[in-house]
Design an enzyme around this catalytic site. Structure first.
Site, PDB file in Angstrom:
ATOM      1  N   HIS A  17     -26.531   2.565 -14.517  1.00 15.14           N
ATOM      2  CA  HIS A  17     -26.843   1.061 -13.970  1.00 15.14           C
ATOM      3  C   HIS A  17     -27.291   0.135 -15.117  1.00 15.14           C
ATOM      4  CE1 HIS A  17     -27.737   3.948 -10.331  1.00 15.14           C
ATOM      5  NE2 HIS A  17     -26.684   3.152 -10.021  1.00 15.14           N
ATOM      6  N   LYS A  41     -31.349   7.245   6.918  1.00 15.84           N
ATOM      7  CA  LYS A  41     -30.783   8.554   6.184  1.00 15.84           C
ATOM      8  C   LYS A  41     -31.791   8.952   5.127  1.00 15.84           C
ATOM      9  CE  LYS A  41     -25.916   7.459   5.580  1.00 15.84           C
ATOM     10  NZ  LYS A  41     -24.683   7.195   4.709  1.00 15.84           N
ATOM     11  N   ARG A  87     -16.260   2.707 -12.617  1.00 11.98           N
ATOM     12  CA  ARG A  87     -15.837   3.737 -13.740  1.00 11.98           C
ATOM     13  C   ARG A  87     -14.612   4.163 -13.801  1.00 11.98           C
ATOM     14  NH1 ARG A  87     -20.952   6.722 -10.847  1.00 11.98           N
ATOM     15  NH2 ARG A  87     -19.678   6.195  -9.236  1.00 11.98           N
ATOM     16  N   SER A 124     -25.459   8.757 -10.100  1.00 10.56           N
ATOM     17  CA  SER A 124     -26.707   9.105  -9.445  1.00 10.56           C
ATOM     18  C   SER A 124     -26.642  10.413  -8.768  1.00 10.56           C
ATOM     19  CB  SER A 124     -27.398   8.107  -8.357  1.00 10.56           C
ATOM     20  OG  SER A 124     -27.766   7.152  -8.645  1.00 10.56           O
TER      21      SER A 124
END
Ligand code: PNS
Length: 153
Positions: A17, A41, A87, A124
């Site tokens: 990030h 969530k 990516r 992450s």
């Protein structure tokens, strides 16, 4: 004056990030980092914790949080461009669906930045997995995030 918004879950913030934030910063007049969350969530870090970990790593960058549609958050903060780090081909396919939908909803454009080779493998979810098995996170997250993760365990 072009304002761009870089959205993500940042749960947690990674060196991937930070690579995108520092490169996007030099492309636009103003960059906002937006922490997206879904209160129904279960997340690892709270929205406030995520904002704080980003602010500590990126002094001078505006950091906000949002729940709901990204395009509404972009409009609220005057952003006319969404920035996404890509990516690989899997990211590209996923992000293209999001980009088309966001443009259809509001006219906002999405610009992709390819991740730098040294952060291409970082996500992450990879960090959460490595942490689960006790791996050292120094190559993946900034030091203060590694400490926050350690403090959570
Ligand atoms: O880091 P992530 O998990 O890839 O970030 C995803 C995020 C928060 C950018 C994305 O889920 C998002 O934009 N959520 C808000 C809901 C929305 O506007 N979706 C786009 C339309 S499909």
């Amino acid at each position: 004056m072009v304002t761009a918004i870089f959205p993500g879950s940042f749960d947690p913030l990674t060196k991937g990030h930070l690579d995108i934030i520092s490169r996007a910063k030099s492309c636009f007049d103003r960059l906002i980092v937006a922490v997206g969350y879904n209160s129904s969530k279960k997340a690892w870090f709270s929205p406030l914790e995520r904002i704080q970990m980003i602010e500590e790593a990126t002094p001078g960058i505006e950091v906000v949080s949002f729940e709901g549609l990204l395009v509404d958050c972009a409009a609220k903060h005057g952003a006319t461009v969404i920035v996404k780090g890509v990516r690989d081909a899997t990211d590209l396919a996923y992000e293209t669906t999001q980009a088309i939908t966001n443009r259809q909803m509001s006219g906002i454009e999405t610009l992709y930045l390819p991740t730098s080779p040294h952060t291409q493998h970082i996500s992450s979810s990879l960090v959460r997995e490595l942490h689960r098995w006790g791996a050292d996170l120094g190559d993946y997250v900034p030091a203060h995030v590694a400490s926050l993760i350690k403090a959570k365990s």
